[in-house]
Design a protein around this motif. Structure first.
Motif, PDB file in Angstrom:
ATOM      1  N   ARG A   1       0.421 -35.353  49.684  1.00  0.00           N
ATOM      2  CA  ARG A   1      -0.061 -36.610  50.262  1.00  0.00           C
ATOM      3  C   ARG A   1      -1.381 -37.078  49.653  1.00  0.00           C
ATOM      4  O   ARG A   1      -1.668 -38.258  49.623  1.00  0.00           O
ATOM      5  N   SER A   2      -2.195 -36.149  49.181  1.00  0.00           N
ATOM      6  CA  SER A   2      -3.528 -36.507  48.703  1.00  0.00           C
ATOM      7  C   SER A   2      -3.486 -37.123  47.309  1.00  0.00           C
ATOM      8  O   SER A   2      -2.865 -36.579  46.396  1.00  0.00           O
ATOM      9  N   ASP A   3      -4.186 -38.240  47.137  1.00  0.00           N
ATOM     10  CA  ASP A   3      -4.294 -38.876  45.822  1.00  0.00           C
ATOM     11  C   ASP A   3      -5.260 -38.125  44.910  1.00  0.00           C
ATOM     12  O   ASP A   3      -5.345 -38.427  43.719  1.00  0.00           O
ATOM     13  N   ASP A   4      -5.987 -37.158  45.466  1.00  0.00           N
ATOM     14  CA  ASP A   4      -6.962 -36.400  44.678  1.00  0.00           C
ATOM     15  C   ASP A   4      -6.341 -35.184  43.992  1.00  0.00           C
ATOM     16  O   ASP A   4      -7.036 -34.451  43.292  1.00  0.00           O
TER      17      ASP A   4
ATOM     18  N   GLU B   1      -3.630 -28.303  49.857  1.00  0.00           N
ATOM     19  CA  GLU B   1      -4.335 -29.564  49.606  1.00  0.00           C
ATOM     20  C   GLU B   1      -5.812 -29.432  49.967  1.00  0.00           C
ATOM     21  O   GLU B   1      -6.693 -29.872  49.218  1.00  0.00           O
ATOM     22  N   SER B   2      -6.078 -28.807  51.114  1.00  0.00           N
ATOM     23  CA  SER B   2      -7.464 -28.621  51.546  1.00  0.00           C
ATOM     24  C   SER B   2      -8.208 -27.672  50.607  1.00  0.00           C
ATOM     25  O   SER B   2      -9.362 -27.922  50.249  1.00  0.00           O
ATOM     26  N   GLY B   3      -7.549 -26.599  50.182  1.00  0.00           N
ATOM     27  CA  GLY B   3      -8.175 -25.627  49.294  1.00  0.00           C
ATOM     28  C   GLY B   3      -8.511 -26.204  47.937  1.00  0.00           C
ATOM     29  O   GLY B   3      -9.587 -25.951  47.388  1.00  0.00           O
ATOM     30  N   LEU B   4      -7.617 -27.005  47.391  1.00  0.00           N
ATOM     31  CA  LEU B   4      -7.894 -27.657  46.113  1.00  0.00           C
ATOM     32  C   LEU B   4      -9.008 -28.686  46.267  1.00  0.00           C
ATOM     33  O   LEU B   4      -9.914 -28.776  45.437  1.00  0.00           O
ATOM     34  N   GLY B   5      -8.931 -29.470  47.339  1.00  0.00           N
ATOM     35  CA  GLY B   5      -9.948 -30.494  47.561  1.00  0.00           C
ATOM     36  C   GLY B   5     -11.331 -29.909  47.779  1.00  0.00           C
ATOM     37  O   GLY B   5     -12.331 -30.504  47.389  1.00  0.00           O
TER      38      GLY B   5
ATOM     39  N   ARG C   1      -6.803 -30.054  41.420  1.00  0.00           N
ATOM     40  CA  ARG C   1      -7.645 -31.163  41.883  1.00  0.00           C
ATOM     41  C   ARG C   1      -8.018 -32.027  40.689  1.00  0.00           C
ATOM     42  O   ARG C   1      -8.460 -31.529  39.662  1.00  0.00           O
ATOM     43  N   LYS C   2      -7.838 -33.330  40.825  1.00  0.00           N
ATOM     44  CA  LYS C   2      -8.165 -34.256  39.745  1.00  0.00           C
ATOM     45  C   LYS C   2      -9.658 -34.171  39.415  1.00  0.00           C
ATOM     46  O   LYS C   2     -10.500 -34.171  40.310  1.00  0.00           O
ATOM     47  N   GLY C   3      -9.943 -34.075  38.138  1.00  0.00           N
ATOM     48  CA  GLY C   3     -11.317 -34.050  37.694  1.00  0.00           C
ATOM     49  C   GLY C   3     -12.023 -32.721  37.839  1.00  0.00           C
ATOM     50  O   GLY C   3     -13.186 -32.595  37.467  1.00  0.00           O
ATOM     51  N   ALA C   4     -11.330 -31.698  38.385  1.00  0.00           N
ATOM     52  CA  ALA C   4     -11.954 -30.394  38.563  1.00  0.00           C
ATOM     53  C   ALA C   4     -12.135 -29.688  37.220  1.00  0.00           C
ATOM     54  O   ALA C   4     -11.343 -29.890  36.289  1.00  0.00           O
ATOM     55  N   TYR C   5     -13.161 -28.874  37.129  1.00  0.00           N
ATOM     56  CA  TYR C   5     -13.364 -28.073  35.923  1.00  0.00           C
ATOM     57  C   TYR C   5     -12.207 -27.083  35.775  1.00  0.00           C
ATOM     58  O   TYR C   5     -11.814 -26.419  36.736  1.00  0.00           O
TER      59      TYR C   5
END
Length: 304
Positions: free
Chosen positions: A151-154, A133-137, A271-275
């Motif tokens: 857990r992350s909504d992102d 989660e941290s790595g994607l964020g 990650r949402k919105g990531a390239y």
């Protein structure tokens, strides 16, 4: 210049010391100080309070730094986009996965992907689900293979197939010939080699024992799945691992439990919105094709 200033700003904020920040950036301390002063002049205010032993962000700096962090992610994504070649003649794939997937899922897909796109640089990292989660964020990972209980909504979650924990023993184990599920009460009597508490799968195993009101006979704990598998294959100790492990480890015996441990759903995470790089898009398509009708299509049957 924009990227450099933001990296300098974040380094000083992290280390709270110009000398240590300069060392981490491999530049001189006077050069770093000069660049931060230039950034402050451009922005029209002091970013750091330099009056104490440790450098602190001012209110002005605190208001700016979160925007700087987000801008850095976008700028670095833009740099990757510039280098992303749509014909996949070059590029990079940063893939993360939780440890159990090392034993049955990752190798077949990576092998096929590398054969199809030999010039794509693949960076594989085994991580806990929290680290994923941290790595994607933080844009340190393009894609990850984990579970739907994020857990992350992102994080964007795409379900792939179910995974169920089951009893795993060697062919010489006393229960290896059992044709019916092993009751939880009997499971409590078997010496077990289990993964240590740092693995999320151990949380689900412990929750199962608690729900059944039994205390397991944990003879061995290990922080390595390969170590657990070797121990189980050589002796009279059993373990609890995903039933889909039999895709790669067919020398072991997989016995159902009664009642069964609730299944989890394996998922592809982004990650949402990531390239989305061309390499990540191609890997996603290949993984799904292999699961639906290719070499990995049997995994869903193993999970029942």
């Amino acid at each position: 210049m924009i990227l450099r200033h933001i990296r300098y700003l974040l380094a000083v904020a992290e280390h709270r010391n110009f000398t240590r920040a300069a060392d981490s950036l491999h530049i001189s301390q006077p050069a770093l100080s000069q660049q931060i002063r230039q950034l402050e002049n451009d922005l029209g205010g002091e970013l750091f309070d330099r009056s104490g032993r440790a450098v602190r962000l001012t209110d002005f700096g605190s208001a700016y730094i979160e925007y700087a962090r987000r801008a850095l992610l976008d700028l670095e994504a833009g740099q990757r986009a510039l280098h992303d070649v749509r014909d996949l003649s070059r590029g990079q794939l940063r893939l993360a996965f939780t440890p159990t997937f090392t034993e049955y899922l990752v190798a077949p897909v990576i092998d096929q992907f590398h054969s199809a796109y030999p010039h794509i640089e693949i960076e594989m990292t085994e991580m806990s689900l929290d680290a994923i989660e941290s790595g994607l964020g933080g844009d340190r990972v393009d894609l990850a293979i984990g579970f739907t209980d994020i857990r992350s909504d992102d994080i964007e979650v795409e379900a792939l197939f179910p995974e169920r924990m089951t009893l795993v023993v060697s062919a010489s184990h006393p229960v290896a010939a059992e044709r019916t599920p092993i009751a939880s009460s009997r499971l409590a009597t078997l010496p077990l080699a289990l993964l240590s508490g740092q693995f999320v799968s151990r949380f689900y195993v412990d929750a199962y024992f608690a729900s059944q009101g039994i205390k397991p006979n944990v003879a061995i704990q290990a922080n390595s799945i390969s170590a657990v598998l070797k121990i189980v294959s050589r002796g009279k100790v059993a373990t609890l691992l995903p039933s889909v492990m039999q895709y790669e480890h067919r020398d072991l015996k997989y016995i159902a439990l009664e009642p069964a441990i609730p299944a989890r759903t394996v998922a592809l995470l982004r990650r949402k919105g990531a390239y989305r790089t061309a390499a990540a898009t191609a890997f996603t398509a290949m993984l799904k094709e292999m699961l639906e009708e290719g070499a990995l299509s049997s995994l869903s049957a193993f999970a029942r």
